[in-house]
Design a protein around this motif. Structure first.
Motif, PDB file in Angstrom:
ATOM      1  N   VAL A 281       0.966   4.028  -3.091  1.00  0.00           N
ATOM      2  CA  VAL A 281       0.647   5.443  -2.879  1.00  0.00           C
ATOM      3  C   VAL A 281       1.676   6.333  -3.581  1.00  0.00           C
ATOM      4  N   ARG A 282       2.926   5.897  -3.604  1.00  0.00           N
ATOM      5  CA  ARG A 282       3.982   6.674  -4.235  1.00  0.00           C
ATOM      6  C   ARG A 282       4.187   6.302  -5.707  1.00  0.00           C
TER       7      ARG A 282
ATOM      8  N   TYR B 195       0.838  -1.203   0.000  1.00  0.00           N
ATOM      9  CA  TYR B 195       0.000   0.000   0.000  1.00  0.00           C
ATOM     10  C   TYR B 195       0.875   1.257   0.000  1.00  0.00           C
ATOM     11  N   ASN B 196       1.869   1.277   0.869  1.00  0.00           N
ATOM     12  CA  ASN B 196       2.767   2.433   0.945  1.00  0.00           C
ATOM     13  C   ASN B 196       3.520   2.648  -0.366  1.00  0.00           C
TER      14      ASN B 196
ATOM     15  N   GLU C 162      -6.317   4.025  -4.543  1.00  0.00           N
ATOM     16  CA  GLU C 162      -6.832   4.969  -3.556  1.00  0.00           C
ATOM     17  C   GLU C 162      -6.381   6.400  -3.875  1.00  0.00           C
ATOM     18  N   MET C 163      -5.175   6.532  -4.435  1.00  0.00           N
ATOM     19  CA  MET C 163      -4.662   7.859  -4.785  1.00  0.00           C
ATOM     20  C   MET C 163      -5.381   8.464  -5.988  1.00  0.00           C
TER      21      MET C 163
ATOM     22  N   GLY D 202      -3.216   0.766  -2.891  1.00  0.00           N
ATOM     23  CA  GLY D 202      -2.676   2.099  -2.604  1.00  0.00           C
ATOM     24  C   GLY D 202      -2.719   3.014  -3.805  1.00  0.00           C
TER      25      GLY D 202
END
Length: 186
Positions: free
Chosen positions: A58-59, A54-55, A145-146, A142
């Motif tokens: 996100v990036r 997930y982390n 979600e962004m 992730g």
């Protein structure tokens, strides 16, 4: 100036920097092994891999959008195809097949015939229940979600568990409306 055309997964894959596949695979394996040693419980390892993914997702979405020139997808079906054909190709060098859509078009499966994360991997009997590639489900969750899509990702089939392919079930829980940090006073 005309907008740039979206680039195919093959075109993007050819232009991005790559790391040696064996180094990548062995490094990921070392991370999973260390998590198993540290956390001891397979379910905790699965949760940690998902959170790590997930982390990363996100990036990673920023790099994906910058390098792929993909425009906004019109629906979840198009989003799934972009993930399968461009995203997987760009970052893993493989493509996935999108199958098993539900009637509402909010749930599908991504099937990988080849998965570079599992080269050289055999799970011991003590690791039954381990979703070795759970980092991928977290990356997809992730990244989506962004771009305002709340999803649930689960592994349906896993070749390390004796299945014939790797299958991720992707379910759109809700499309989050975009919020802007400022109010326009026009």
């Amino acid at each position: 100036m005309a907008p740039l055309a979206p680039r195919s997964g093959d075109a993007v894959f050819a232009s991005v920097e790559r790391v040696n596949a064996e180094l990548f695979t062995l490094t990921y394996g070392a991370i999973v092994r260390q998590l198993i040693t540290d956390l001891e419980e397979v379910e905790e390892v699965n949760k940690q891999l998902d959170q790590m993914g997930y982390n990363i997702g996100v990036r990673l979405i920023d790099e994906f959008l910058a390098k792929s020139n993909v425009s906004r997808c019109v629906d979840f079906k198009e989003t799934a195809e972009v993930i399968a054909k461009v995203g997987f190709k760009m970052f893993l060098g493989v493509t996935a097949t999108v199958i098993n859509w539900d009637a509402e078009g909010t749930s599908c499966s991504l099937v990988l015939e080849d998965n570079p994360l599992v080269d050289f991997v055999e799970l011991p009997d003590t690791c039954q229940g381990l979703s070795y590639c759970n980092i991928l489900s977290g990356v997809i969750r992730g990244a989506l979600e962004m771009v305002s899509m709340k999803t649930e990702i689960t592994w349906v089939r896993d070749m390390l568990q004796g299945d014939d392919a790797y299958e991720l079930r992707v379910k759109l829980l809700k499309q989050v409306p975009e919020e802007y940090p400022y109010k326009d006073d026009d």
